[in-house]
Write an enzyme that holds these catalytic residues in place. Structure first.
Site, PDB file in Angstrom:
ATOM      1  N   GLU A 164      33.118 -59.420 -18.759  1.00  0.00           N
ATOM      2  CA  GLU A 164      32.109 -60.481 -18.767  1.00  0.00           C
ATOM      3  C   GLU A 164      32.717 -61.761 -19.329  1.00  0.00           C
ATOM      4  O   GLU A 164      33.319 -61.727 -20.410  1.00  0.00           O
ATOM      5  CB  GLU A 164      30.919 -60.053 -19.639  1.00  0.00           C
ATOM      6  CG  GLU A 164      30.179 -58.849 -19.074  1.00  0.00           C
ATOM      7  CD  GLU A 164      29.412 -58.065 -20.132  1.00  0.00           C
ATOM      8  OE1 GLU A 164      29.234 -58.582 -21.248  1.00  0.00           O
ATOM      9  OE2 GLU A 164      29.004 -56.927 -19.841  1.00  0.00           O
ATOM     10  N   HIS A 220      27.350 -56.876 -33.385  1.00  0.00           N
ATOM     11  CA  HIS A 220      28.576 -57.628 -33.122  1.00  0.00           C
ATOM     12  C   HIS A 220      29.647 -57.318 -34.166  1.00  0.00           C
ATOM     13  O   HIS A 220      30.657 -57.991 -34.236  1.00  0.00           O
ATOM     14  CB  HIS A 220      28.313 -59.138 -33.139  1.00  0.00           C
ATOM     15  CG  HIS A 220      27.584 -59.645 -31.943  1.00  0.00           C
ATOM     16  ND1 HIS A 220      26.324 -59.227 -31.588  1.00  0.00           N
ATOM     17  CD2 HIS A 220      27.944 -60.562 -31.000  1.00  0.00           C
ATOM     18  CE1 HIS A 220      25.937 -59.860 -30.498  1.00  0.00           C
ATOM     19  NE2 HIS A 220      26.906 -60.676 -30.114  1.00  0.00           N
ATOM     20  N   GLU A 241      28.324 -53.046 -18.614  1.00  0.00           N
ATOM     21  CA  GLU A 241      29.496 -52.423 -19.251  1.00  0.00           C
ATOM     22  C   GLU A 241      29.948 -51.141 -18.550  1.00  0.00           C
ATOM     23  O   GLU A 241      31.138 -50.865 -18.454  1.00  0.00           O
ATOM     24  CB  GLU A 241      29.209 -52.129 -20.726  1.00  0.00           C
ATOM     25  CG  GLU A 241      29.185 -53.364 -21.614  1.00  0.00           C
ATOM     26  CD  GLU A 241      27.867 -54.131 -21.560  1.00  0.00           C
ATOM     27  OE1 GLU A 241      26.902 -53.614 -20.952  1.00  0.00           O
ATOM     28  OE2 GLU A 241      27.797 -55.243 -22.109  1.00  0.00           O
ATOM     29  N   LEU A 272      27.019 -58.533 -15.680  1.00  0.00           N
ATOM     30  CA  LEU A 272      26.832 -58.094 -17.073  1.00  0.00           C
ATOM     31  C   LEU A 272      26.468 -56.611 -17.087  1.00  0.00           C
ATOM     32  O   LEU A 272      25.291 -56.255 -17.083  1.00  0.00           O
ATOM     33  CB  LEU A 272      25.717 -58.940 -17.695  1.00  0.00           C
ATOM     34  CG  LEU A 272      25.697 -59.083 -19.207  1.00  0.00           C
ATOM     35  CD1 LEU A 272      24.750 -60.197 -19.610  1.00  0.00           C
ATOM     36  CD2 LEU A 272      25.330 -57.793 -19.908  1.00  0.00           C
ATOM     37  N   ILE A 284      29.807 -51.352 -26.260  1.00  0.00           N
ATOM     38  CA  ILE A 284      30.625 -50.413 -25.485  1.00  0.00           C
ATOM     39  C   ILE A 284      29.854 -49.123 -25.179  1.00  0.00           C
ATOM     40  O   ILE A 284      30.231 -48.362 -24.291  1.00  0.00           O
ATOM     41  CB  ILE A 284      31.957 -50.092 -26.223  1.00  0.00           C
ATOM     42  CG1 ILE A 284      33.041 -49.653 -25.218  1.00  0.00           C
ATOM     43  CG2 ILE A 284      31.774 -49.020 -27.289  1.00  0.00           C
ATOM     44  CD1 ILE A 284      34.436 -49.577 -25.802  1.00  0.00           C
ATOM     45  N   GLN A 312      32.795 -57.077 -24.353  1.00  0.00           N
ATOM     46  CA  GLN A 312      32.689 -58.299 -25.150  1.00  0.00           C
ATOM     47  C   GLN A 312      32.642 -58.060 -26.666  1.00  0.00           C
ATOM     48  O   GLN A 312      33.227 -58.819 -27.424  1.00  0.00           O
ATOM     49  CB  GLN A 312      31.457 -59.078 -24.688  1.00  0.00           C
ATOM     50  CG  GLN A 312      31.570 -60.542 -24.901  1.00  0.00           C
ATOM     51  CD  GLN A 312      30.658 -61.297 -23.950  1.00  0.00           C
ATOM     52  OE1 GLN A 312      29.449 -61.155 -24.007  1.00  0.00           O
ATOM     53  NE2 GLN A 312      31.232 -62.091 -23.071  1.00  0.00           N
TER      54      GLN A 312
END
Lengths: 324, 351
Positions: free
Chosen positions: A33, A133, A64, A62, A91, A86
């Site tokens: 992405e 994140h 995964e 988008l 993941i 990303q």
């Protein structure tokens, strides 16, 4: 071969590794992405679309699971895909593809089809990022035979390890610490060199205690050991594990501290402790100590500094084993 | 501003042979007499394989097996259009595809007997190992198609799955990507009406499965999956289109799973005898037989020969498989990675 070196950070070193491998081998392609036009959210793939075109630097929808699943099909077909997820927290939809297929294709076809691919993903906390994140769930991938797990801790090693990962005949999960991306610069040669997978490195030699770390934690470990005569091991590859380097060091020092960012329970430190206990117990002078993230959901930025092992916590861990 | 229709769609359904073997000549694909006979022989061989596999399982000589009974036309009809250089990503119920492509039959028995070596595809074929987790092979087909397109190879990629597979996220992600990149891939759904015990209407509220392709920007078509000529024609056209840069196609083969989901299932617990009986009249092999008889390609003598030849081939394959020695325990280590790890080498000392 004479090589020019430049002071690069990890982002630039990884970018250089990708660029050089793509120049060397037309079967290397990148997908993920925002990896093309945008150059990746961390700018890892910056400039590569312009150099190699959209057939080799592929901005995907988008999704995964299909990023990794398509990479599996590409790899089986004969390409060497480097897929980017990303953030490590994203993941999980692709874990089915990694566990059910990437890790098993060689075995299930007795070598007729293989999966020489790399899944790169930024991991770890410390950049004040939103939910999911900041994950470091590397242990999940170490529990899956057929997959290799690589975690660089410096620009030089990041480049050499990524080149080895791209050339490796098996799937590699390549974890890049977001906090390290721009934290340090070091000399990184232009041109080809590799750092082998499956080999740890002794960052500094010492006599009294072995401190084992990887990726993001290494630099805090180096600060923490300043007052000790410590041997520091950077694992670099978690699976397959370089047991030999660990045993040699443990036999010398008799004390072990393992430092990782992930939660303690079932973290990779548990595997290391058990391995050392099984094979080098009689050389130990002290219990093995793990300094890790806590067994909590990864907190948002206001609490993340309490979560990540600090230099102080690592020092305390070392002091504890030194009491014996 | 008024409301207006900005998009609408139509879904084609293709039927060539009726239940009595009458063909719509305007649609009949160009196949020579010997090709039609070859298709008939492959249909019979696949059914014989299936029958033997079920018997072997009952006798304890083979493991759990997923029967293809009733779906032979969907499998042989489609695979007959595929070239050896094409790539195939099957699910777990495509033994007719493997057989049509010329996959060594004894290796299929070997696989279902629990020997992984049976999925080591011969070098002259590109058939991925059958995928057990439903629908997860769709992204692989998409990736292979991307690779083929990048390398400018004139190959097409074929991906098989069932009606249940259309509910999976990987179906959506894969279809979406195939549409975006206009990839040379043909998706074939064997809609056999049942995903274990869940009927087709509980799988999706869509009227057809074929129409799902429309949302991804490519063509979907429903064909009579028990009509081998219709399946062949649709697949051939989709493959030609893929090879010529026309992008993906989705073919829904409307068929029926005559047997249980696998040998571990008992379908009588969830579906009626009447439903199964009604589908018997649509038997794909019977239908081609009637067509061939009408066209002077079928005789009692020919039938006897075909059956005998199939039985001999299958018996031979079973014999060959049962003579293969059990793999050495080292075999389970040898293909985890290209090279053994330090730890594996120590673990192997147990053997």
């Amino acid at each position: 071969m004479p090589q020019n070196s430049k002071k690069l950070n990890m982002v630039q070193a990884i970018n250089l590794a990708l660029k050089e491998e793509m120049q060397r081998d037309s079967s290397v392609v990148i997908l993920g992405e925002d990896v093309g036009r945008y150059g990746g959210v961390f700018r890892i793939t910056e400039g590569l679309l312009e150099l190699f075109g959209e057939e080799r630097v592929i901005d995907t929808p988008l999704a995964e699971s299909v990023i990794v699943g398509a990479a599996i099909g590409m790899a089986a077909y004969g390409l060497k895909p480097v897929a980017e997820i990303q953030f490590m927290g994203f993941i999980y939809p692709a874990i089915d593809q990694i566990f059910s297929h990437a890790s098993r294709i060689r075995n299930r076809t007795r070598g007729r089809f293989t999966c020489p691919m790399v899944v790169r993903t930024p991991y770890g906390a410390g950049i004040k990022a939103p939910d999911l994140h900041s994950e470091s769930t590397e242990a999940l991938f170490c529990h899956m035979p057929g997959v290799k797990v690589v975690v660089p801790s410096s620009p030089y090693n990041a480049k050499g390890l990524l080149i080895s990962s791209i050339r490796d005949p098996d799937p590699v999960i390549f974890l890049e610490s977001t906090r390290l991306y721009r934290l340090i610069k070091e000399d990184v040669p232009e041109g080809e060199y590799t750092v082998p997978l499956g080999r740890a490195r002794i960052v500094q030699e010492g006599k009294d205690v072995t401190v084992i770390a990887w990726g993001s934690m290494l630099h805090r470990v180096l600060q923490a050991v300043e007052e000790f005569n410590a041997e520091v091991i950077d694992l670099m590859t978690l699976n397959p594990l370089d047991e030999e380097t660990i045993f040699k060091s443990v036999k010398k020092t008799g004390r072990v501290v393992i430092v990782h960012e992930a939660p303690k329970t079932c973290g990779f430190g548990a595997e290391l402790s058990a391995t050392i206990a099984e094979d080098a117990m009689l050389y130990l002078k002290a219990p093995i100590i793990r300094v890790t993230g806590y067994d909590v959901v990864m907190p948002l930025p206001k609490l993340e500094d309490y979560y990540i092992p600090t230099v102080e916590r690592i020092k305390k861990g070392i002091e504890e084993v030194m009491r014996y | 501003m008024p409301e207006r229709i900005i998009e609408s769609f139509n879904i084609k359904r293709l039927d060539i042979l009726d239940d009595n073997g009458n063909a719509d000549e305007s649609l009949t694909p160009s196949l020579s007499d010997s090709e039609i006979k070859r298709i008939y022989e492959l249909l019979t061989l696949s059914r014989t394989f299936d029958h033997h596999a079920l018997s072997l399982q009952r006798e304890g000589r083979m493991g759990t097996y997923a029967s293809i009974l009733g779906q032979e036309a969907s499998q042989i009809g489609s695979a007959f259009a595929i070239k050896k250089s094409d790539w195939i990503f099957p699910s777990f119920r495509e033994m007719g595809v493997y057989i049509t492509m010329g996959y060594p039959v004894h290796m299929l028995f070997q696989y279902w007997s629990g020997d992984e070596r049976g999925m080591k595809c011969p070098d002259d074929l590109n058939i991925f190992p059958l995928a057990v987790p439903v629908g997860t092979q769709v992204p692989h087909a998409v990736g292979a198609a991307m690779a083929a397109k990048y390398k400018k190879d004139k190959v097409a990629v074929v991906c098989y799955f069932g009606d249940g597979g259309t509910s999976k996220g990987d179906f959506h992600e894969g279809f979406n990507m195939a549409g975006v990149f206009k990839l040379p891939v043909v998706f074939i759904c064997q809609n056999n009406q049942w995903a274990i015990s869940v009927p087709r209407e509980k799988q999706t509220a869509s009227k057809t499965l074929a129409q799902k392709a429309f949302a991804y920007g490519f063509e979907g078509i429903q064909v009579d999956g028990n009509d081998v000529l219709a399946v062949y024609k649709a697949t051939k056209e989709a493959l030609d289109k893929a090879r010529n840069g026309g992008g993906p196609t989705f073919i829904e083969c409307f068929t029926y799973r005559m047997g249980d989901h696998t040998t571990a299932d008992d379908a009588s617990r969830y579906r009626s005898k009447e439903e199964v009986e009604a589908w018997k009249a649509k038997d794909p092999i019977l239908r081609l037989k009637l067509f061939m008889e009408r066209n002077g390609l079928w005789t009692e003598q020919y039938q006897k020969e075909v059956e005998e030849k199939s039985r001999d081939m299958i018996d031979e394959a079973v014999k060959k498989e049962e003579a293969i020695e059990r793999p050495h325990p080292e075999d389970m280590f040898a293909y985890t990675y290209e090279s053994l790890t330090q730890r594996q080498i120590r673990e192997m000392r147990d053997f």
